[in-house]
Design a protein around this motif. Structure first.
Motif, short mmCIF file in Angstrom:
data_model
loop_
_atom_site.label_atom_id
_atom_site.label_comp_id
_atom_site.label_asym_id
_atom_site.label_seq_id
_atom_site.Cartn_x
_atom_site.Cartn_y
_atom_site.Cartn_z
N SER A 162 0.82 -1.21 0.00
CA SER A 162 0.00 0.00 0.00
C SER A 162 0.86 1.27 0.00
CB SER A 162 -0.95 0.00 1.21
OG SER A 162 -0.20 0.00 2.41
N ALA A 163 2.15 1.12 -0.30
CA ALA A 163 3.05 2.27 -0.34
C ALA A 163 2.87 3.05 -1.64
CB ALA A 163 4.50 1.81 -0.21
N ILE A 164 3.15 4.32 -1.58
CA ILE A 164 3.20 5.17 -2.77
C ILE A 164 4.68 5.29 -3.11
CG2 ILE A 164 2.72 7.45 -3.72
CD1 ILE A 164 0.52 7.63 -1.46
N MET A 165 5.06 4.74 -4.28
CA MET A 165 6.47 4.64 -4.61
C MET A 165 6.79 5.37 -5.91
SD MET A 165 6.81 0.66 -3.43
CE MET A 165 8.37 0.40 -4.17
N LYS A 166 7.89 6.16 -5.88
CA LYS A 166 8.30 6.89 -7.07
C LYS A 166 9.82 7.03 -7.10
CE LYS A 166 7.61 10.99 -9.76
NZ LYS A 166 6.85 12.12 -10.09
N ASP A 167 10.40 6.63 -8.23
CA ASP A 167 11.84 6.81 -8.48
C ASP A 167 12.74 6.17 -7.43
OD1 ASP A 167 11.20 8.32 -10.78
OD2 ASP A 167 11.07 10.16 -9.59
N ASN A 168 12.41 4.97 -6.99
CA ASN A 168 13.24 4.24 -6.04
C ASN A 168 14.12 3.25 -6.79
OD1 ASN A 168 12.07 5.30 -3.47
ND2 ASN A 168 10.23 4.42 -4.38
N ASP A 169 15.29 2.94 -6.27
CA ASP A 169 16.23 2.03 -6.91
C ASP A 169 16.35 0.75 -6.08
OD1 ASP A 169 18.34 0.71 -8.11
OD2 ASP A 169 19.71 2.43 -8.06
N PHE A 170 15.82 -0.35 -6.64
CA PHE A 170 15.86 -1.66 -5.98
C PHE A 170 16.90 -2.59 -6.62
CE2 PHE A 170 11.71 -0.03 -4.76
CZ PHE A 170 11.61 -0.42 -3.44
N GLU A 171 17.77 -2.05 -7.46
CA GLU A 171 18.76 -2.88 -8.14
C GLU A 171 19.63 -3.62 -7.11
OE1 GLU A 171 22.58 -2.54 -11.12
OE2 GLU A 171 21.17 -0.87 -11.02
N GLY A 172 19.75 -4.92 -7.28
CA GLY A 172 20.57 -5.74 -6.39
C GLY A 172 19.93 -6.07 -5.06
N ALA A 173 18.72 -5.60 -4.81
CA ALA A 173 18.04 -5.89 -3.54
C ALA A 173 17.50 -7.32 -3.56
CB ALA A 173 16.90 -4.91 -3.31
N VAL A 174 17.42 -7.94 -2.40
CA VAL A 174 16.83 -9.27 -2.27
C VAL A 174 15.33 -9.09 -2.11
CG1 VAL A 174 16.71 -11.36 -0.87
CG2 VAL A 174 18.91 -10.21 -1.19
N LEU A 175 14.60 -9.55 -3.14
CA LEU A 175 13.14 -9.49 -3.12
C LEU A 175 12.63 -10.92 -3.02
CD1 LEU A 175 12.63 -6.88 -5.98
CD2 LEU A 175 12.60 -6.46 -3.52
N CYS A 176 12.21 -11.32 -1.85
CA CYS A 176 11.73 -12.68 -1.61
C CYS A 176 10.47 -12.59 -0.75
CB CYS A 176 12.81 -13.50 -0.90
SG CYS A 176 12.32 -15.19 -0.53
N ARG A 177 9.36 -12.99 -1.32
CA ARG A 177 8.07 -12.85 -0.65
C ARG A 177 7.83 -11.40 -0.23
NH1 ARG A 177 10.38 -17.47 0.85
NH2 ARG A 177 11.12 -16.69 2.85
N THR A 178 8.31 -10.48 -1.09
CA THR A 178 8.19 -9.05 -0.86
C THR A 178 6.91 -8.56 -1.50
OG1 THR A 178 10.61 -8.89 -0.91
CG2 THR A 178 9.37 -6.83 -1.12
N SER A 179 6.02 -7.97 -0.71
CA SER A 179 4.74 -7.45 -1.23
C SER A 179 4.94 -6.04 -1.75
CB SER A 179 3.68 -7.44 -0.12
OG SER A 179 3.43 -8.74 0.34
N LEU A 180 4.78 -5.90 -3.07
CA LEU A 180 4.90 -4.60 -3.72
C LEU A 180 3.53 -4.18 -4.23
CD1 LEU A 180 8.14 -5.45 -5.72
CD2 LEU A 180 7.98 -3.92 -3.75
N PRO A 181 3.34 -2.91 -4.58
CA PRO A 181 2.04 -2.48 -5.11
C PRO A 181 1.56 -3.31 -6.31
CG PRO A 181 3.34 -0.56 -4.57
CD PRO A 181 4.24 -1.76 -4.41
N ALA A 182 2.49 -3.82 -7.10
CA ALA A 182 2.13 -4.61 -8.28
C ALA A 182 1.97 -6.10 -7.98
CB ALA A 182 3.19 -4.43 -9.36
N GLY A 183 2.19 -6.51 -6.75
CA GLY A 183 2.07 -7.92 -6.38
C GLY A 183 3.26 -8.43 -5.61
N VAL A 184 3.30 -9.72 -5.31
CA VAL A 184 4.38 -10.32 -4.53
C VAL A 184 5.53 -10.67 -5.47
CG1 VAL A 184 5.06 -12.24 -3.05
CG2 VAL A 184 2.81 -11.18 -2.78
N GLU A 185 6.74 -10.25 -5.07
CA GLU A 185 7.95 -10.52 -5.84
C GLU A 185 8.80 -11.51 -5.06
OE1 GLU A 185 10.63 -10.80 -8.54
OE2 GLU A 185 9.13 -9.25 -8.94
N SER A 186 9.20 -12.60 -5.75
CA SER A 186 10.02 -13.63 -5.08
C SER A 186 11.22 -14.01 -5.92
CB SER A 186 9.16 -14.86 -4.79
OG SER A 186 8.21 -14.58 -3.78
N SER A 187 11.69 -13.12 -6.80
CA SER A 187 12.81 -13.45 -7.68
C SER A 187 14.11 -13.64 -6.94
CB SER A 187 12.96 -12.36 -8.74
OG SER A 187 13.25 -11.11 -8.14
#
Length: 191
Positions: A162-187
């Motif tokens: 439910s966050a409002i997100m703009k111009d953030n850099d997630f490059e190289g971040a660990v996204l595992c069962r991470t809930s984002l506005p567009a859905g759950v990311e587990s890459s």
């Protein structure tokens, strides 16, 4: 100002160090101090140096903490709700399970900090750095995130849905069962 701070210590903190309080009142600096459970509710601590200090369970709600130096500090379960933390430095601090809801986090350095389980709900987080920070199970509900840097941060189980997100850099971040506005990311899951 420090006389008022002394009253906060004597009334609320049961395990702080008298020696640390004296040094803090005399110098306005408190490196590696024991300030466990201190009550700084609505206090102005702008620009103070609290590097390495123990602020576990401290009441810092609505405190003025602009530019405060908390590098390496221990803030487990501290309550910072509504605090102004613009320009604060949390490099390598341990603030697991802290409450940072409704805070102003403009240009804050959280690099290499342990922020496991921190509540950022309703905070305004702008131009802040989370380089290599541990943000596992952190909640960013109804949070404004703009221009933030999450390179190599561990966001396992974090909630941004439910966050409002703009111009953030997630490059190289660990996204595992991470809930984002567009859905759950587990890459980034390794299991």
């Amino acid at each position: 100002m420090f006389e008022k701070l002394g009253n906060a210590f004597s009334k609320a903190a049961k395990s702080f160090s008298e020696k640390d309080l004296e040094r803090f009142e005399r110098l306005g600096v408190c490196l590696d101090c024991d300030l466990t459970g201190v009550n700084f509710f609505k206090r102005n601590l702008t620009g103070l140096d609290l590097r390495g200090s123990d602020l576990a369970g401290a009441d810092l709600r609505m405190a003025g903490l602009v530019g405060v130096d908390l590098r390496g500090a221990y803030l487990a379960e501290a309550d910072l709700e509504g605090a102004d933390l613009a320009g604060a430095d949390f490099f390598a601090a341990d603030a697991h399970e802290a409450n940072m809801s409704m805070t102003n986090l403009l240009d804050v350095d959280f690099s290499k900090a342990n922020l496991t389980g921190v509540q950022f709900s309703g905070a305004v987080v702008t131009d802040s750095h989370f380089y290599s920070a541990n943000l596992m199970h952190t909640k960013f509900e109804n949070t404004l995130l703009k221009g933030c840097y999450f390179f190599e941060a561990d966001l396992t189980g974090a909630k941004f849905d439910s966050a409002i997100m703009k111009d953030n850099d997630f490059e190289g971040a660990v996204l595992c069962r991470t809930s984002l506005p567009a859905g759950v990311e587990s890459s980034g899951c390794k299991d």
